[in-house]
Design a protein around this motif. Structure first.
Motif, PDB file in Angstrom:
ATOM      1  N   SER A   1     -21.709   5.422  71.105  1.00 53.78           N
ATOM      2  CA  SER A   1     -22.912   4.772  71.637  1.00 53.78           C
ATOM      3  C   SER A   1     -24.084   4.906  70.675  1.00 53.78           C
ATOM      4  O   SER A   1     -24.885   3.978  70.541  1.00 53.78           O
ATOM      5  N   ARG A   2     -24.169   6.037  69.991  1.00 51.81           N
ATOM      6  CA  ARG A   2     -25.240   6.196  68.990  1.00 51.81           C
ATOM      7  C   ARG A   2     -25.016   5.254  67.817  1.00 51.81           C
ATOM      8  O   ARG A   2     -25.967   4.672  67.276  1.00 51.81           O
ATOM      9  N   ARG A   3     -23.748   5.110  67.393  1.00 53.98           N
ATOM     10  CA  ARG A   3     -23.454   4.167  66.299  1.00 53.98           C
ATOM     11  C   ARG A   3     -23.843   2.744  66.680  1.00 53.98           C
ATOM     12  O   ARG A   3     -24.456   2.012  65.890  1.00 53.98           O
ATOM     13  N   VAL A   4     -23.486   2.344  67.880  1.00 55.07           N
ATOM     14  CA  VAL A   4     -23.813   0.993  68.339  1.00 55.07           C
ATOM     15  C   VAL A   4     -25.325   0.795  68.355  1.00 55.07           C
ATOM     16  O   VAL A   4     -25.831  -0.251  67.921  1.00 55.07           O
ATOM     17  N   LYS A   5     -26.035   1.791  68.848  1.00 55.77           N
ATOM     18  CA  LYS A   5     -27.498   1.684  68.913  1.00 55.77           C
ATOM     19  C   LYS A   5     -28.114   1.590  67.521  1.00 55.77           C
ATOM     20  O   LYS A   5     -29.032   0.795  67.281  1.00 55.77           O
ATOM     21  N   ASN A   6     -27.599   2.392  66.576  1.00 59.41           N
ATOM     22  CA  ASN A   6     -28.197   2.460  65.241  1.00 59.41           C
ATOM     23  C   ASN A   6     -27.769   1.326  64.314  1.00 59.41           C
ATOM     24  O   ASN A   6     -28.506   0.951  63.409  1.00 59.41           O
ATOM     25  N   GLU A   7     -26.564   0.774  64.544  1.00 52.01           N
ATOM     26  CA  GLU A   7     -26.010  -0.180  63.591  1.00 52.01           C
ATOM     27  C   GLU A   7     -26.022  -1.629  64.067  1.00 52.01           C
ATOM     28  O   GLU A   7     -25.670  -2.530  63.313  1.00 52.01           O
ATOM     29  N   THR A   8     -26.396  -1.856  65.322  1.00 50.42           N
ATOM     30  CA  THR A   8     -26.460  -3.235  65.829  1.00 50.42           C
ATOM     31  C   THR A   8     -27.812  -3.462  66.487  1.00 50.42           C
ATOM     32  O   THR A   8     -28.571  -2.526  66.725  1.00 50.42           O
ATOM     33  N   GLY A   9     -28.098  -4.686  66.805  1.00 42.66           N
ATOM     34  CA  GLY A   9     -29.363  -5.008  67.463  1.00 42.66           C
ATOM     35  C   GLY A   9     -29.252  -5.094  68.958  1.00 42.66           C
ATOM     36  O   GLY A   9     -30.175  -5.553  69.634  1.00 42.66           O
ATOM     37  N   ILE A  10     -28.126  -4.618  69.506  1.00 44.10           N
ATOM     38  CA  ILE A  10     -27.896  -4.839  70.926  1.00 44.10           C
ATOM     39  C   ILE A  10     -28.871  -4.095  71.822  1.00 44.10           C
ATOM     40  O   ILE A  10     -29.202  -4.550  72.913  1.00 44.10           O
ATOM     41  N   GLY A  11     -29.365  -2.958  71.375  1.00 41.44           N
ATOM     42  CA  GLY A  11     -30.333  -2.229  72.197  1.00 41.44           C
ATOM     43  C   GLY A  11     -31.701  -2.194  71.571  1.00 41.44           C
ATOM     44  O   GLY A  11     -32.576  -1.452  71.989  1.00 41.44           O
ATOM     45  N   GLY A  12     -31.921  -3.034  70.576  1.00 37.32           N
ATOM     46  CA  GLY A  12     -33.160  -2.984  69.807  1.00 37.32           C
ATOM     47  C   GLY A  12     -34.402  -3.328  70.584  1.00 37.32           C
ATOM     48  O   GLY A  12     -35.502  -2.921  70.239  1.00 37.32           O
TER      49      GLY A  12
ATOM     50  N   LEU B   1     -27.485 -13.833  79.481  1.00 42.20           N
ATOM     51  CA  LEU B   1     -26.234 -13.925  78.741  1.00 42.20           C
ATOM     52  C   LEU B   1     -26.258 -12.980  77.548  1.00 42.20           C
ATOM     53  O   LEU B   1     -27.314 -12.651  77.008  1.00 42.20           O
ATOM     54  N   GLU B   2     -25.100 -12.535  77.119  1.00 47.47           N
ATOM     55  CA  GLU B   2     -25.004 -11.644  75.966  1.00 47.47           C
ATOM     56  C   GLU B   2     -25.467 -12.355  74.698  1.00 47.47           C
ATOM     57  O   GLU B   2     -25.246 -13.552  74.525  1.00 47.47           O
ATOM     58  N   GLU B   3     -26.106 -11.588  73.840  1.00 49.60           N
ATOM     59  CA  GLU B   3     -26.422 -12.094  72.511  1.00 49.60           C
ATOM     60  C   GLU B   3     -25.171 -11.900  71.663  1.00 49.60           C
ATOM     61  O   GLU B   3     -24.826 -10.798  71.266  1.00 49.60           O
ATOM     62  N   LEU B   4     -24.467 -12.996  71.398  1.00 51.48           N
ATOM     63  CA  LEU B   4     -23.115 -12.907  70.871  1.00 51.48           C
ATOM     64  C   LEU B   4     -23.022 -12.142  69.552  1.00 51.48           C
ATOM     65  O   LEU B   4     -22.100 -11.372  69.344  1.00 51.48           O
ATOM     66  N   GLY B   5     -23.950 -12.350  68.653  1.00 56.01           N
ATOM     67  CA  GLY B   5     -23.859 -11.693  67.354  1.00 56.01           C
ATOM     68  C   GLY B   5     -23.894 -10.187  67.478  1.00 56.01           C
ATOM     69  O   GLY B   5     -23.001  -9.481  66.989  1.00 56.01           O
ATOM     70  N   ALA B   6     -24.919  -9.672  68.159  1.00 52.70           N
ATOM     71  CA  ALA B   6     -25.056  -8.229  68.302  1.00 52.70           C
ATOM     72  C   ALA B   6     -23.917  -7.663  69.136  1.00 52.70           C
ATOM     73  O   ALA B   6     -23.392  -6.587  68.846  1.00 52.70           O
ATOM     74  N   THR B   7     -23.520  -8.389  70.168  1.00 53.03           N
ATOM     75  CA  THR B   7     -22.448  -7.904  71.030  1.00 53.03           C
ATOM     76  C   THR B   7     -21.122  -7.836  70.284  1.00 53.03           C
ATOM     77  O   THR B   7     -20.360  -6.884  70.431  1.00 53.03           O
ATOM     78  N   ASP B   8     -20.834  -8.835  69.488  1.00 51.84           N
ATOM     79  CA  ASP B   8     -19.596  -8.826  68.711  1.00 51.84           C
ATOM     80  C   ASP B   8     -19.570  -7.653  67.743  1.00 51.84           C
ATOM     81  O   ASP B   8     -18.539  -6.984  67.568  1.00 51.84           O
ATOM     82  N   ALA B   9     -20.697  -7.396  67.099  1.00 53.52           N
ATOM     83  CA  ALA B   9     -20.772  -6.265  66.169  1.00 53.52           C
ATOM     84  C   ALA B   9     -20.565  -4.948  66.905  1.00 53.52           C
ATOM     85  O   ALA B   9     -19.877  -4.046  66.427  1.00 53.52           O
ATOM     86  N   ALA B  10     -21.163  -4.852  68.092  1.00 52.24           N
ATOM     87  CA  ALA B  10     -21.015  -3.626  68.885  1.00 52.24           C
ATOM     88  C   ALA B  10     -19.569  -3.438  69.327  1.00 52.24           C
ATOM     89  O   ALA B  10     -19.036  -2.321  69.272  1.00 52.24           O
ATOM     90  N   ARG B  11     -18.927  -4.514  69.747  1.00 51.78           N
ATOM     91  CA  ARG B  11     -17.537  -4.392  70.192  1.00 51.78           C
ATOM     92  C   ARG B  11     -16.613  -4.052  69.027  1.00 51.78           C
ATOM     93  O   ARG B  11     -15.599  -3.383  69.215  1.00 51.78           O
ATOM     94  N   ALA B  12     -16.951  -4.501  67.839  1.00 48.44           N
ATOM     95  CA  ALA B  12     -16.146  -4.140  66.669  1.00 48.44           C
ATOM     96  C   ALA B  12     -16.211  -2.632  66.424  1.00 48.44           C
ATOM     97  O   ALA B  12     -15.198  -1.992  66.102  1.00 48.44           O
ATOM     98  N   ILE B  13     -17.403  -2.054  66.588  1.00 48.83           N
ATOM     99  CA  ILE B  13     -17.550  -0.608  66.429  1.00 48.83           C
ATOM    100  C   ILE B  13     -16.758   0.130  67.503  1.00 48.83           C
ATOM    101  O   ILE B  13     -16.050   1.110  67.230  1.00 48.83           O
ATOM    102  N   VAL B  14     -16.856  -0.343  68.738  1.00 45.91           N
ATOM    103  CA  VAL B  14     -16.133   0.273  69.846  1.00 45.91           C
ATOM    104  C   VAL B  14     -14.626   0.225  69.584  1.00 45.91           C
ATOM    105  O   VAL B  14     -13.911   1.224  69.775  1.00 45.91           O
ATOM    106  N   HIS B  15     -14.131  -0.937  69.147  1.00 49.23           N
ATOM    107  CA  HIS B  15     -12.699  -1.074  68.876  1.00 49.23           C
ATOM    108  C   HIS B  15     -12.257  -0.121  67.769  1.00 49.23           C
ATOM    109  O   HIS B  15     -11.209   0.537  67.870  1.00 49.23           O
ATOM    110  N   HIS B  16     -13.042  -0.046  66.704  1.00 47.90           N
ATOM    111  CA  HIS B  16     -12.702   0.827  65.578  1.00 47.90           C
ATOM    112  C   HIS B  16     -12.655   2.283  66.023  1.00 47.90           C
ATOM    113  O   HIS B  16     -11.705   3.022  65.716  1.00 47.90           O
TER     114      HIS B  16
END
Length: 457
Positions: free
Chosen positions: A151-162, A325-340
């Motif tokens: 969750s910290r990685r997602v917050k720091n590396e994507t704009g999803i919670g910016g 609706l989800e912001e697709l760009g940030a959400t996709d990046a976040a899901r990539a981190i989660v998957h990894h």
């Protein structure tokens, strides 16, 4: 085996979530009393989800279904819900998919408002509560620790919670059309719990200066002093509630803190005293326009409050309907981190499955090595050169099998490594073989239509 039972805004009504959430703190100990195979339980309960993460140890050949049904029955007994109703509602995630699900939850990807910031803290507090209750296990500890890291990685590396998105801010966005000037808006904050600080910050971001706080549990004075606002005394609560423009409730109280009777009594008091907030005339009842925002679960506000003229209620169900609706760009990046991160978590678990086999191979090789060294010493070779050469050769010979063990584990082919070990060296670690069989059975089950449907929910 890791298992997650999940009920959320995606598959359950808020009435059920409310009842589950109200009794969440009692659920984990009750779950562990239900079946010997249940080794650990951590419950995550928020305003839009209830999840039980279970560490289950089932003997070889035993199905986990009985233990899972007992866990569901325990949750139902705590919340006053029928097990059959819960079984048809709960989503079921198990094996390697549990990590991916929890990591997505902790990162805000499964929330009503995608990217909300509060959920990461709620996941951490769930682990802390499990520690206090003594219901966690090393595997659950590892799972939840990795979830916080992700969750910290997602917050720091994507704009999803910016943008600091949360239920609080979405609720205020929805209130925007009802507010003429935030700077002159009078607000009563009811509660000092998990959303109170976030609510106050969101109000101040919009320019609200007149905020008071009331705490049903009596903690209002301390909260007010720490945040530079005024606390409302119990005797003044009704009058203040009737005089403000917005009431925001975010308390963990298990009873309604705002209802029709409270506002009616407050208006009567105002009319009798002809005094509203300092410096403001008492409003005429027909002209009163109030918005009540209920962020509590269980509900903080009784539904009958809308029967009071001029009062409008904005609750979690309404907020859910208007979630963006989800912001697709940030959400996709976040899901990539989660998957990894989930894959890495699974890889580590797979490698740990092979640990007994690795230990068995090393023991086998070094037992032969020690025997040969003893023979050399018996023949008078005690200078150490032969021993050093033999130990070096053993290390070289073990290097490739160790590398291949990690590669095959990550590819899900641990059985091939164990079978090769037995074929070449006659080494057959039963513990390792059983661990592999258990995990591969879990992975196969995850490919079933039911598992895919539960994960998708």
């Amino acid at each position: 085996m890791l298992i997650c039972l999940t009920a959320s805004h995606k598959n359950a009504g808020f009435d059920m979530l409310e009842r589950l959430s109200a009794n969440a703190e009692h659920a984990a100990p009750r779950i562990l009393d239900g079946h010997d195979a249940l080794q650990g339980a951590i419950v995550v309960a928020t305003c839009n989800r209830f999840e039980a993460y279970l560490d289950l140890e089932a003997p070889e050949g035993d199905s986990p279904v009985t233990a899972v049904h007992e866990a569901i029955r325990a949750v139902g007994s705590v919340a006053g819900l029928e097990p059959d109703e819960l079984r048809t509602t709960f989503g079921f995630v198990h094996g390697n998919a549990v990590a991916g699900h929890l990591f997505a939850v902790a990162s805000g990807l499964e929330s009503v408002v995608v990217g909300e910031g509060e959920i990461a803290g709620q996941v951490r507090r769930s682990l802390e509560r499990a520690r206090t209750e003594g219901t966690t296990t090393p595997e659950l500890e590892r799972l939840f620790q990795h979830a916080s890291q992700t969750s910290r990685r997602v917050k720091n590396e994507t704009g999803i919670g910016g943008e600091g998105r949360s239920l609080v801010r979405l609720a205020l966005d929805l209130a925007e059309s009802r507010i003429t000037d935030w700077a002159t808006t009078r607000v009563l904050l009811v509660g000092t719990g998990r959303f109170a600080g976030a609510s106050l910050a969101a109000l101040r971001d919009r320019g609200v200066a007149d905020v008071r706080v009331y705490s049903p549990s009596g903690r209002g004075t301390k909260f007010a002093a720490g945040h530079g606002i005024e606390a409302v005394a119990r005797g003044d609560y009704a009058a203040v509630a009737a005089s403000v423009d917005i009431i925001v409730t975010c308390t963990t109280a298990e009873h309604h803190v705002v209802d029709k009777a409270l506002i009616a009594v407050g208006r009567e008091e105002l009319a009798a005293s002809v005094i509203a907030l300092p410096g403001s005339p008492a409003p005429e009842p027909a002209q009163v326009r109030q918005l009540v925002i209920d962020l509590g679960l269980p509900r903080n506000v009784a539904p009958d409050v809308v029967e009071v003229p001029g009062v409008e209620l904005l609750d979690l169900e309404t907020i859910k309907i208007h979630a963006p609706l989800e912001e697709l760009g940030a959400t996709d990046a976040a899901r990539a981190i989660v998957h990894h991160d989930a894959r890495a978590f699974g890889d580590t678990a797979d490698e740990r499955d092979l640990a007994p086999a690795v230990v068995a191979l090393r023991r086998h090789v070094y037992d032969i090595l020690d025997a040969e060294i003893e023979r050399a010493r018996a023949r008078g070779d005690d200078g150490g050169e032969t021993e050093r050469a033999l130990r070096h050769m053993a290390g070289v010979l073990l290097h490739t099998p160790m590398v291949r063990s990690r590669e095959l584990a990550r590819a899900g082919e641990q059985a091939a490594w164990i079978d090769g070990l037995e074929a070449l060296f006659g080494v057959k670690p039963d513990e390792a073989a059983q661990a592999v069989r258990d995990r591969q059975a879990t992975d196969a089950a995850e490919q079933s239509p039911r598992a895919r449907q539960a994960d998708a929910s």
